[in-house]
Design an enzyme around this catalytic site. Structure first.
Site, short mmCIF file in Angstrom:
data_model
loop_
_atom_site.label_atom_id
_atom_site.label_comp_id
_atom_site.label_asym_id
_atom_site.label_seq_id
_atom_site.Cartn_x
_atom_site.Cartn_y
_atom_site.Cartn_z
N ILE A 72 0.84 -1.21 0.00
CA ILE A 72 0.00 0.00 0.00
C ILE A 72 0.87 1.25 0.00
N ALA A 117 4.81 -1.61 8.91
CA ALA A 117 4.29 -2.59 9.86
C ALA A 117 4.67 -3.98 9.38
N SER A 119 2.69 -7.10 8.51
CA SER A 119 1.28 -7.03 8.08
C SER A 119 0.60 -8.38 7.84
N THR A 126 -6.08 -1.04 10.43
CA THR A 126 -6.83 -2.11 9.77
C THR A 126 -8.20 -2.32 10.41
N ASP A 127 -9.12 -2.90 9.65
CA ASP A 127 -10.43 -3.25 10.23
C ASP A 127 -10.33 -4.45 11.18
N GLU A 128 -9.19 -5.16 11.15
CA GLU A 128 -9.07 -6.36 12.00
C GLU A 128 -9.07 -6.03 13.49
N TYR A 181 -1.35 -10.11 15.16
CA TYR A 181 -1.27 -8.96 14.24
C TYR A 181 -2.30 -7.89 14.62
N LYS A 222 -1.84 -4.02 16.07
CA LYS A 222 -2.36 -2.82 15.40
C LYS A 222 -3.32 -2.06 16.33
N ASN A 276 -9.59 -5.33 3.49
CA ASN A 276 -8.57 -6.01 2.67
C ASN A 276 -8.34 -5.31 1.33
N TYR A 316 -8.05 -22.04 3.21
CA TYR A 316 -8.13 -22.40 4.63
C TYR A 316 -9.54 -22.83 5.00
N ARG A 339 -6.63 -21.47 9.46
CA ARG A 339 -5.81 -20.55 10.26
C ARG A 339 -6.34 -20.58 11.70
N PRO A 340 -5.45 -20.73 12.71
CA PRO A 340 -5.93 -20.71 14.10
C PRO A 340 -6.62 -19.37 14.41
P1 NAD Z 1 3.48 -4.61 3.57
O1 NAD Z 1 3.85 -5.74 4.46
O2 NAD Z 1 3.32 -4.85 2.11
O3 NAD Z 1 4.53 -3.41 3.73
C1 NAD Z 1 5.05 -3.03 4.97
C2 NAD Z 1 6.26 -2.16 4.71
O4 NAD Z 1 6.77 -1.73 5.98
C3 NAD Z 1 7.41 -2.88 3.99
O5 NAD Z 1 7.92 -2.06 2.97
C4 NAD Z 1 8.44 -3.10 5.08
O6 NAD Z 1 9.78 -3.14 4.60
C5 NAD Z 1 8.19 -1.89 5.98
N1 NAD Z 1 8.63 -2.13 7.36
C6 NAD Z 1 8.36 -3.20 8.13
N2 NAD Z 1 8.96 -3.10 9.32
C7 NAD Z 1 9.60 -1.89 9.32
C8 NAD Z 1 10.40 -1.21 10.28
N3 NAD Z 1 10.66 -1.74 11.47
N4 NAD Z 1 10.90 0.01 9.94
C9 NAD Z 1 10.65 0.55 8.74
N5 NAD Z 1 9.93 -0.07 7.78
C10 NAD Z 1 9.40 -1.29 8.07
O7 NAD Z 1 2.13 -4.02 4.20
P2 NAD Z 1 0.84 -3.41 3.49
O8 NAD Z 1 -0.09 -4.50 3.17
O9 NAD Z 1 1.27 -2.46 2.44
O10 NAD Z 1 0.23 -2.60 4.72
C11 NAD Z 1 0.67 -1.28 5.01
C12 NAD Z 1 -0.08 -0.76 6.23
O11 NAD Z 1 -1.48 -0.79 5.98
C13 NAD Z 1 0.14 -1.61 7.48
O12 NAD Z 1 0.23 -0.76 8.58
C14 NAD Z 1 -1.11 -2.48 7.56
O13 NAD Z 1 -1.40 -2.81 8.89
C15 NAD Z 1 -2.15 -1.55 6.98
N6 NAD Z 1 -3.30 -2.20 6.31
C16 NAD Z 1 -3.10 -3.16 5.33
C17 NAD Z 1 -4.20 -3.69 4.67
C18 NAD Z 1 -4.04 -4.72 3.58
O14 NAD Z 1 -5.04 -5.26 3.09
N7 NAD Z 1 -2.84 -5.02 3.12
C19 NAD Z 1 -5.50 -3.28 5.01
C20 NAD Z 1 -5.65 -2.32 6.02
C21 NAD Z 1 -4.54 -1.77 6.65
O1 DAU Z 2 -8.60 -6.67 6.73
C1 DAU Z 2 -7.40 -5.99 6.52
C2 DAU Z 2 -6.24 -6.95 6.61
O2 DAU Z 2 -6.30 -7.75 5.43
C3 DAU Z 2 -4.89 -6.27 6.72
O3 DAU Z 2 -4.84 -5.56 7.92
C4 DAU Z 2 -3.75 -7.30 6.67
O4 DAU Z 2 -2.50 -6.65 6.70
C5 DAU Z 2 -3.89 -8.10 5.40
O5 DAU Z 2 -2.90 -9.09 5.33
C6 DAU Z 2 -5.29 -8.73 5.30
O6 DAU Z 2 -5.46 -9.76 6.30
P1 DAU Z 2 -6.19 -11.16 5.95
O7 DAU Z 2 -5.74 -12.16 6.92
O8 DAU Z 2 -7.65 -10.97 5.75
O9 DAU Z 2 -5.55 -11.41 4.47
P2 DAU Z 2 -4.94 -12.70 3.76
O10 DAU Z 2 -4.70 -12.35 2.34
O11 DAU Z 2 -3.83 -13.31 4.55
O12 DAU Z 2 -6.17 -13.72 3.82
C7 DAU Z 2 -7.42 -13.39 3.22
C8 DAU Z 2 -8.37 -14.53 3.54
O13 DAU Z 2 -7.94 -15.70 2.80
C9 DAU Z 2 -8.38 -14.96 4.98
O14 DAU Z 2 -9.69 -15.33 5.36
C10 DAU Z 2 -7.44 -16.17 5.04
C11 DAU Z 2 -7.62 -16.79 3.67
N1 DAU Z 2 -6.44 -17.47 3.11
C12 DAU Z 2 -5.25 -16.80 3.10
C13 DAU Z 2 -4.11 -17.40 2.58
C14 DAU Z 2 -2.79 -16.69 2.60
C15 DAU Z 2 -6.56 -18.74 2.55
O15 DAU Z 2 -7.67 -19.33 2.52
N2 DAU Z 2 -5.44 -19.31 2.02
C16 DAU Z 2 -4.23 -18.71 2.03
O16 DAU Z 2 -3.23 -19.34 1.54
#
Ligand code: NAD
Ligand code: DAU
Length: 348
Positions: A12, A83, A85, A130-132, A155, A159, A184, A212, A286-287
């Protein structure tokens, strides 16, 4: 304005950096990132030479480094995305999540307070969450800004802790903060440990598609560029001290998302209809797997005019095209350490 984006080399964060660098040439954008396995400077190739952009390699866990960086650069704003993540990684190893997500966030708040304490005018600390943090929904209802916190994984608990610390800095020190809690995301540059890019990559290589449990868990999918646009709107127009929920209004069962990707990829790759679905493999759940997330983003729409782009199948199709066209990116991030993680996660 001089803005520090943390975690800008991640999924992001890279979309946020790109949007701010291109939309606001009058701003200076610094991207502070540790470059963990999830951080990748290839995500920002197209803006790396922009005159208003600078990358800084650094760790938000290093308090002294942050204090001297903030004193030297005198930032006006912080957009904090750095973070750990991935929920599954937080289950196998929570420590890094507590360290970076909780302690790292406190370090950043401390560094911002250090330079802003005499005047908070025109300053902004934006915490991307995050919404989590709200836990898990049953069949009815949606999360909103007034939902009680009930995090259930290491996680989401980390957050939630960071959200509380950000609010504490607002109430105690008057720091002008905004927080958003988003659902997500999906789109380009997403590390393929997360469901959508993992499934795309596995279909490409005709590998099993791990689902899962029964695949009935529900997520509310939002296109990452819509999230970056929401962050832009909230950063500029959000009211200090307020929280905004961001969501796609787009709930899908995991199994249905996986089947949709299979269908779209069979068409794109010229495979027989139904071929990729045969790769679906139900694996150990997933647990503590949260059943359902869904966001009510009414506040963001009525107060700041933001709405998600639709429809999902078109944006998902565009997303798949990006992964198919960016084979080098995908191959680079799925080599080395990623393979070790993948084997541990799915062959336990
Ligand atoms: P990501 O894991 O893709 O990226 C995280 C970034 O943070 C990476 O570039 C990593 O190198 C950097 N980082 C990690 N630890 C660090 C540290 N100690 N110091 C400096 N940099 C560090 O994550 P993302 O999916 O892009 O999520 C970004 C943010 O948005 C997170 O805070 C996450 O909680 C939040 N978020 C993610 C989602 C989602 O669906 N991915 C949804 C809602 C909120
Ligand atoms: O809701 C926002 C969150 O969405 C963010 O805060 C997190 O950083 C981001 O990783 C994401 O969390 P989820 O756990 O929802 O995302 P993930 O892609 O890991 O999993 C999405 C759904 O799919 C979840 O119900 C678990 C399931 N899953 C995931 C993986 C990796 C599977 O069924 N199989 C898989 O291999």
């Amino acid at each position: 304005m001089k803005i520090l984006v943390t975690g800008g080399a991640g999924f992001i964060g890279s979309h946020v950096v790109r949007r701010f660098v291109n939309t606001y040439p009058q701003y200076t954008i610094h991207n502070l990132d540790k470059l963990t396995y999830a951080g990748n400077l290839a995500n920002l190739k197209d803006v790396e030479d922009a005159p208003n952009y600078k990358f800084i390699k650094g760790d938000i866990n290093d308090k002294e480094f942050l204090l001297s960086l903030f004193r030297e650069e005198q930032y006006d704003g912080v957009i904090h995305l750095a973070a750990e993540s991935h929920v599954d990684r937080s289950i196998s190893g929570p420590d890094a999540f507590i360290q970076t997500n909780v302690v790292g966030t406190c370090n950043l708040l401390g560094a911002a307070l250090d330079i802003w304490k005499n005047s908070m005018t025109g300053k902004r600390f934006y915490h991307v969450s995050t919404d989590e943090v709200f836990g898990s929904l049953g069949a009815e209802g949606k999360f909103s800004e007034t939902t009680k916190y009930d995090p259930r994984s290491p996680y989401s608990a980390s957050k939630a802790s960071s959200d509380h610390m950000v609010r504490a800095y607002s109430h105690t020190y008057g720091m002008p903060v905004v927080i958003s809690n988003c659902s997500n995301n999906y789109g380009s540059h997403h590390f393929p440990e997360k469901l959508i890019p993992l499934i795309i990559n596995n279909i490409k290589h005709k590998k099993p598609l791990p689902v899962y449990g029964k695949g009935e868990n529900i997520r509310d999918w939002l296109w990452v560029e819509d999230h970056a646009r929401a962050i832009d709107v909230i950063f500029h127009q959000g009211v200090s001290g307020e929280t905004y929920c961001v969501g796609g209004n787009n709930e899908w069962k995991n199994i249905d998302v996986v089947k949709l990707i299979c269908k779209l990829m069979d068409e794109k790759l010229g495979r027989n209809a139904g071929e990729s679905e045969q790769l679906i493999t139900y694996v150990t759940d997933r647990p503590g797997h949260d059943a359902r997330y869904a966001i009510d983003a009414t506040k963001l729409k009525t107060e700041l005019g933001w709405e998600p782009t639709q429809p999902f199948d078109l944006l998902l199709s565009k997303t798949i095209d990006w992964y198919l066209q960016n084979e080098k990116w995908l191959n680079e991030v799925t080599s080395g350490d990623y393979m070790k993680y993948y084997e541990n996660q799915y062959n336990r």
